[in-house]
Design an enzyme around this catalytic site. Sequence first.
Site, mmCIF file in Angstrom:
data_model
loop_
_atom_site.group_PDB
_atom_site.id
_atom_site.type_symbol
_atom_site.label_atom_id
_atom_site.label_comp_id
_atom_site.label_asym_id
_atom_site.label_seq_id
_atom_site.Cartn_x
_atom_site.Cartn_y
_atom_site.Cartn_z
ATOM 1 N N GLY A 14 50.526 40.008 47.727
ATOM 2 C CA GLY A 14 49.572 39.978 46.625
ATOM 3 C C GLY A 14 48.177 39.596 47.095
ATOM 4 O O GLY A 14 47.966 39.223 48.254
ATOM 5 N N ASN A 15 47.216 39.674 46.182
ATOM 6 C CA ASN A 15 45.824 39.365 46.533
ATOM 7 C C ASN A 15 45.674 37.975 47.134
ATOM 8 O O ASN A 15 45.047 37.797 48.183
ATOM 9 C CB ASN A 15 44.938 39.458 45.280
ATOM 10 C CG ASN A 15 44.736 40.877 44.798
ATOM 11 O OD1 ASN A 15 44.931 41.832 45.546
ATOM 12 N ND2 ASN A 15 44.350 41.026 43.544
ATOM 13 N N ASN A 41 61.397 44.900 47.506
ATOM 14 C CA ASN A 41 60.905 46.245 47.841
ATOM 15 C C ASN A 41 59.829 46.232 48.923
ATOM 16 O O ASN A 41 59.372 47.287 49.357
ATOM 17 C CB ASN A 41 60.403 46.982 46.590
ATOM 18 C CG ASN A 41 59.283 46.253 45.886
ATOM 19 O OD1 ASN A 41 58.752 45.280 46.403
ATOM 20 N ND2 ASN A 41 58.943 46.725 44.693
ATOM 21 N N SER A 42 59.418 45.029 49.360
ATOM 22 C CA SER A 42 58.439 44.924 50.451
ATOM 23 C C SER A 42 59.062 44.480 51.766
ATOM 24 O O SER A 42 58.357 44.399 52.780
ATOM 25 C CB SER A 42 57.335 43.926 50.069
ATOM 26 O OG SER A 42 56.602 44.370 48.959
ATOM 27 N N ARG A 101 50.801 22.807 36.404
ATOM 28 C CA ARG A 101 49.476 22.200 36.224
ATOM 29 C C ARG A 101 49.441 21.186 35.085
ATOM 30 O O ARG A 101 48.622 20.269 35.097
ATOM 31 C CB ARG A 101 48.433 23.297 35.991
ATOM 32 C CG ARG A 101 48.213 24.195 37.193
ATOM 33 C CD ARG A 101 47.303 25.353 36.840
ATOM 34 N NE ARG A 101 47.192 26.312 37.927
ATOM 35 C CZ ARG A 101 46.729 27.544 37.787
ATOM 36 N NH1 ARG A 101 46.328 27.967 36.585
ATOM 37 N NH2 ARG A 101 46.665 28.363 38.819
ATOM 38 N N CYS A 132 41.585 29.586 38.859
ATOM 39 C CA CYS A 132 40.524 30.092 39.738
ATOM 40 C C CYS A 132 39.120 29.911 39.168
ATOM 41 O O CYS A 132 38.133 30.008 39.909
ATOM 42 C CB CYS A 132 40.768 31.562 40.063
ATOM 43 S SG CYS A 132 41.076 32.597 38.623
ATOM 44 N N GLN A 159 35.094 36.955 34.471
ATOM 45 C CA GLN A 159 36.166 36.952 35.456
ATOM 46 C C GLN A 159 36.521 38.362 35.926
ATOM 47 O O GLN A 159 36.786 39.259 35.125
ATOM 48 C CB GLN A 159 37.396 36.242 34.884
ATOM 49 C CG GLN A 159 37.105 34.777 34.581
ATOM 50 C CD GLN A 159 38.256 34.042 33.917
ATOM 51 O OE1 GLN A 159 38.046 33.369 32.915
ATOM 52 N NE2 GLN A 159 39.462 34.153 34.459
ATOM 53 N N PRO A 187 44.681 52.152 29.030
ATOM 54 C CA PRO A 187 44.896 50.776 29.482
ATOM 55 C C PRO A 187 46.378 50.447 29.647
ATOM 56 O O PRO A 187 47.200 50.788 28.788
ATOM 57 C CB PRO A 187 44.276 49.935 28.351
ATOM 58 C CG PRO A 187 43.333 50.847 27.655
ATOM 59 C CD PRO A 187 43.960 52.212 27.749
ATOM 60 N N HIS A 244 34.222 35.634 40.552
ATOM 61 C CA HIS A 244 34.105 35.096 39.202
ATOM 62 C C HIS A 244 32.740 34.433 39.035
ATOM 63 O O HIS A 244 32.226 33.805 39.965
ATOM 64 C CB HIS A 244 35.178 34.037 38.936
ATOM 65 C CG HIS A 244 36.560 34.584 38.735
ATOM 66 N ND1 HIS A 244 36.854 35.926 38.705
ATOM 67 C CD2 HIS A 244 37.750 33.931 38.545
ATOM 68 C CE1 HIS A 244 38.159 36.083 38.502
ATOM 69 N NE2 HIS A 244 38.716 34.883 38.408
#
EC number: 1.2.1.11
Length: 338
Positions: A14-15, A41-42, A101, A132, A159, A187, A244
């Site tokens: 992921g990012n 799957n990775s 959190r 973030c 964002q 979308p 952001h």
Amino acid sequence: MTKKYNIAVIGATGNVGRETLNILAERNFPVNKIYAIASDNSIGREISYGEKILKISSLTNLNFDDIDIAFFCAGSEVSKEFVPKATASSCVVIDKSSLFRVDNQVPLIVPEVNLSTLTEFNTKNIIANPNCIVIPLAVALKPLDNEIKIKRVVISTYQSVSGAGKAGMDELYDQTKSKYVFGENDPKKFPKQITFNLFPHIGDLNKDGYTSEEAKIAFELNKIMGNHFKASVTSVRVPVFIGHSISVNIEFNDKMDANIAEEILQDADGIVTISNNNDLAYISPVEVVGEDAVYVSRIRNDVSKPNAINLWITCDNLRKGAALNSVQIAEELINNYL
């Protein structure tokens, strides 16, 4: 000889997972073995770690007894299932989801702001990485609050789509391409068209009219900074890939003006300030991609209220807004606790 540690990055494709691997390598974190973990799957795919190539492996086969620090970057559902398995061993978890959190027994850490609360990590062996937006906000607000206590803040966030993961970035790219080729947009990840558009809707809408993202930002900011001021938040998704930005109005309990604020921020760790000395004296999201600092510009007095100022804050949400913050936490762990 420097002690080295076994590290796992869960959600490595992921990012934020990719950026975590990049930053661990960039900062020469003392790694013995590093495991890049992703969905089934990775498995077997290759991913970069500095100049090395790692093979993706399975989370279900990971033995947490072999791991010193695990970075969880795969979302709340994965954290809910696997963090308890990790902490049942001697592994310390740095979790980047929102799951822990709100837990009073889990420290929510921004190293420049509340590092002293890291001493509480061994209650559950979990450290939560903040939202973030909250990270750059806290970095900018804390030095000001140390000087003159903050009374209230009004926050508007702008964002980027990377905050919604790879799927968010893909949707902006695909919609932009489709708009020119086919003239239509469908979308999927977002509630409305994101290309050439923006909308004040991140997360679920609550009964009070605020979104879950807005509520998270207000709660986390107060948890990190000590629950002594109120925050009103509006969160906006914008058609930017990475970076952001935040417009914040800050009211103080005593005398504060823009000149004093700029001097304070210039001396603060992790911040780059931009003076209002020309028409381009501000920072936009595209300019902070790949940067580690929190950039503060447009520092000015609120002409409608005494002891109040306005700021424009910008940072790379994948780096300081997520991955870098967690690696800084890990660095403090190995320097003083592990």
